[in-house]
Write a protein that holds these residues in place. Structure first.
Motif, short mmCIF file in Angstrom:
data_model
loop_
_atom_site.label_atom_id
_atom_site.label_comp_id
_atom_site.label_asym_id
_atom_site.label_seq_id
_atom_site.Cartn_x
_atom_site.Cartn_y
_atom_site.Cartn_z
N ALA A 77 0.82 -1.21 0.00
CA ALA A 77 0.00 0.00 0.00
C ALA A 77 0.86 1.26 0.00
CB ALA A 77 -0.93 -0.01 1.20
N ASN A 78 2.10 1.16 0.48
CA ASN A 78 3.00 2.31 0.53
C ASN A 78 4.04 2.28 -0.58
OD1 ASN A 78 1.69 3.22 2.82
ND2 ASN A 78 3.09 2.17 4.22
N CYS A 79 3.76 1.55 -1.65
CA CYS A 79 4.72 1.42 -2.75
C CYS A 79 4.62 2.67 -3.64
CB CYS A 79 4.40 0.16 -3.55
SG CYS A 79 5.64 -0.25 -4.77
N SER A 80 5.54 3.60 -3.45
CA SER A 80 5.45 4.89 -4.15
C SER A 80 6.02 4.84 -5.56
CB SER A 80 6.18 5.97 -3.34
OG SER A 80 7.55 5.63 -3.17
N ASP A 81 6.90 3.87 -5.85
CA ASP A 81 7.51 3.80 -7.18
C ASP A 81 7.55 2.34 -7.63
OD1 ASP A 81 8.93 4.08 -9.50
OD2 ASP A 81 10.50 5.36 -8.64
N PRO A 82 6.41 1.81 -8.07
CA PRO A 82 6.36 0.39 -8.46
C PRO A 82 7.31 0.05 -9.60
CG PRO A 82 4.15 1.30 -8.20
CD PRO A 82 5.10 2.45 -8.14
N ALA A 83 7.49 0.97 -10.55
CA ALA A 83 8.37 0.69 -11.68
C ALA A 83 9.81 0.47 -11.22
CB ALA A 83 8.31 1.83 -12.70
N GLU A 84 10.28 1.29 -10.30
CA GLU A 84 11.63 1.14 -9.78
C GLU A 84 11.75 -0.15 -8.96
OE1 GLU A 84 15.59 1.71 -8.91
OE2 GLU A 84 14.30 2.62 -10.44
N ALA A 85 10.71 -0.47 -8.20
CA ALA A 85 10.73 -1.70 -7.41
C ALA A 85 10.75 -2.93 -8.33
CB ALA A 85 9.52 -1.75 -6.48
N THR A 86 10.00 -2.86 -9.42
CA THR A 86 9.98 -3.97 -10.38
C THR A 86 11.35 -4.17 -11.00
OG1 THR A 86 7.64 -3.73 -10.87
CG2 THR A 86 9.00 -4.74 -12.58
N ARG A 87 12.00 -3.07 -11.37
CA ARG A 87 13.35 -3.17 -11.94
C ARG A 87 14.31 -3.80 -10.95
NH1 ARG A 87 17.95 -1.21 -11.33
NH2 ARG A 87 17.22 0.13 -9.63
N ALA A 88 14.25 -3.36 -9.68
CA ALA A 88 15.16 -3.88 -8.67
C ALA A 88 14.89 -5.36 -8.39
CB ALA A 88 15.02 -3.07 -7.38
N ALA A 89 13.61 -5.77 -8.38
CA ALA A 89 13.28 -7.18 -8.13
C ALA A 89 13.82 -8.06 -9.24
CB ALA A 89 11.77 -7.34 -8.00
N ALA A 90 13.66 -7.62 -10.49
CA ALA A 90 14.12 -8.43 -11.62
C ALA A 90 15.63 -8.60 -11.63
CB ALA A 90 13.67 -7.78 -12.93
N GLN A 91 16.36 -7.70 -10.96
CA GLN A 91 17.81 -7.77 -10.94
C GLN A 91 18.37 -8.51 -9.72
OE1 GLN A 91 19.27 -3.75 -11.39
NE2 GLN A 91 18.70 -3.66 -13.55
N LEU A 92 17.50 -9.03 -8.86
CA LEU A 92 17.99 -9.80 -7.72
C LEU A 92 18.80 -11.00 -8.22
CD1 LEU A 92 14.84 -9.89 -5.42
CD2 LEU A 92 17.00 -8.74 -4.92
N PRO A 93 19.97 -11.25 -7.66
CA PRO A 93 20.80 -12.38 -8.12
C PRO A 93 20.06 -13.71 -8.08
CG PRO A 93 22.09 -10.93 -6.72
CD PRO A 93 20.68 -10.42 -6.65
N SER A 94 19.21 -13.89 -7.07
CA SER A 94 18.49 -15.17 -6.99
C SER A 94 17.57 -15.35 -8.18
CB SER A 94 17.68 -15.24 -5.69
OG SER A 94 16.73 -14.17 -5.63
N LEU A 95 16.90 -14.29 -8.63
CA LEU A 95 15.97 -14.42 -9.74
C LEU A 95 16.69 -14.51 -11.08
CD1 LEU A 95 12.90 -12.19 -8.82
CD2 LEU A 95 13.55 -14.48 -8.06
N GLN A 96 17.94 -14.12 -11.12
CA GLN A 96 18.71 -14.31 -12.34
C GLN A 96 18.89 -15.80 -12.65
OE1 GLN A 96 19.81 -11.76 -14.44
NE2 GLN A 96 18.45 -10.59 -13.08
N ARG A 97 18.73 -16.63 -11.62
CA ARG A 97 18.86 -18.08 -11.82
C ARG A 97 17.74 -18.63 -12.72
NH1 ARG A 97 21.58 -20.74 -6.88
NH2 ARG A 97 22.63 -19.00 -5.85
N LEU A 98 16.64 -17.87 -12.85
CA LEU A 98 15.56 -18.32 -13.72
C LEU A 98 16.02 -18.45 -15.16
CD1 LEU A 98 12.60 -16.17 -12.34
CD2 LEU A 98 12.95 -18.63 -12.03
N GLN A 99 17.04 -17.70 -15.52
CA GLN A 99 17.56 -17.76 -16.89
C GLN A 99 18.53 -18.92 -17.09
OE1 GLN A 99 15.99 -15.58 -18.75
NE2 GLN A 99 15.08 -14.73 -16.88
#
Length: 348
Positions: A77-99
């Motif tokens: 509910a307090n997510c002021s910049d969803p686009a920036e949060a989405t970019r940061a989540a996609a760059q998490l090293p753990s999620l890079q393992r999906l590739q």
């Protein structure tokens, strides 16, 4: 206590009960007096993931995860910049393992580890392998859209079944949302969970119940097992469904590594505290991570992605939460995957 017993009755039955309680107490003391080495061995065998949980015990370092991502995960509910949060989540090293997924998804000719001795080394349940596993063809990895139909809240809405059935492949779980099928095991869930069932993933207990109760497959339904103790039940289920597969050692190892890599990142970000160490990964987590290697788009229906959704909801297919899993992290994991764009959460 003796005076109370005498006051109420003073009969022999109370003396007998006291003697029984005394013996039980002595028994508990004897169990508690087992050698420390034996207790540690039991913990290691009963909780094979405890070593990975121990490595999480490091001081939090919130600066390792961008502030917008941490804020959005902590309180959407307090997510002021969803686009920036989405970019940061996609760059998490753990999620890079999906590739960089595993070479095979089920025990097949594409796997390096497919013999009995090799399968028994699988980190999660390999030691419990209960029968030989035939080497089959691997499952497809070219689905466009996949629906994961869980046992949680949010399914009971008009038209939900039609939406689910539009997907190229549909995953369902255990003995829930069986729909119309041959045999005596079926239900009327089609309206909300859809008629299609491409893959059905079982835990060990439900795989055994499926055999005992005579479950039969729906059209073109592949049955998947992640627990290696299900191998014996698999051999029996093949009498009614030849399309039964066991998740590969390589896939299970990749799933466990990714799961704990993300747990460590969330711990260092200060987003988790005192997480329960799971005995194993939930069936749903096994299936979601597998589907991310099979499907371009993975959509979740009936999954809880906050602790609030696991509590006090009367519209869940199954009200029971297994104590073997770390629900605080598992719900957070789904929010991270959704924020990164890896999955879509389609029910609330």
């Amino acid at each position: 206590r003796q005076s109370m017993l005498e006051q109420h009755a003073g009969g022999n039955k109370f003396k007998a009960r006291d003697a029984m309680h005394s013996e039980m107490a002595q028994g508990r003391k004897l169990l508690g007096a087992r050698p420390a080495g034996r207790r540690l061995l039991n913990v290691k065998r009963g909780m094979p993931l405890v070593g990975k949980c121990q490595r999480e015990k490091v001081p939090p370092e919130p600066e390792l995860v961008e502030s917008q991502l941490a804020a959005c995960l902590a309180n959407p509910a307090n997510c002021s910049d969803p686009a920036e949060a989405t970019r940061a989540a996609a760059q998490l090293p753990s999620l890079q393992r999906l590739q960089r997924g595993p070479p095979c998804l089920v025990v097949s000719g594409d796997c390096k580890a497919r013999g009995e001795a090799e399968l028994k080394t699988s980190i999660e349940t390999g030691r419990l392998l209960s029968a030989a596993v035939p080497v089959e063809a691997d499952v497809r990895r070219d689905f466009d859209t996949c629906a994961m139909v869980g046992n949680g809240p949010g399914l009971y809405l008009p038209g939900m079944g039609e939406i689910i059935d539009r997907h190229d492949a549909v995953f369902k779980f255990n003995l829930y949302n069986l729909g119309s099928r041959p045999g005596k095991m079926n239900d009327n869930s089609t309206k909300y969970a859809g008629a299609k069932s491409s893959f059905r993933m079982f835990n060990k207990k439900r795989s055994e119940v499926a055999h005992l109760m005579g479950l039969e497959p729906s059209d073109n339904e592949t049955w998947l097992m992640w627990h290696y103790g299900s191998a014996l039940a698999m051999s029996k289920l093949r009498s009614v469904n030849q399309e039964v597969r066991l998740l590969s050692l390589e896939l299970v190892a990749w799933e466990v590594d990714m799961y704990f890599a993300l747990r460590a990142e969330m711990h260092r970000a200060g987003l988790t505290r005192s997480l329960l160490c799971p005995i194993n990964l939930p069936t749903g987590v096994h299936a979601i991570l597998m589907a991310l290697q099979m499907c371009r788009q993975v959509n979740l229906f009936g999954f809880s992605y906050s602790m609030q959704m696991t509590q006090g909801r009367e519209d869940a297919t199954s009200p029971r939460l297994s104590p073997s899993h770390s629900w605080q992290f598992d719900t957070l994991m789904l929010r991270v995957l959704a924020l990164s764009g890896s999955i879509s959460l389609c029910t609330s």
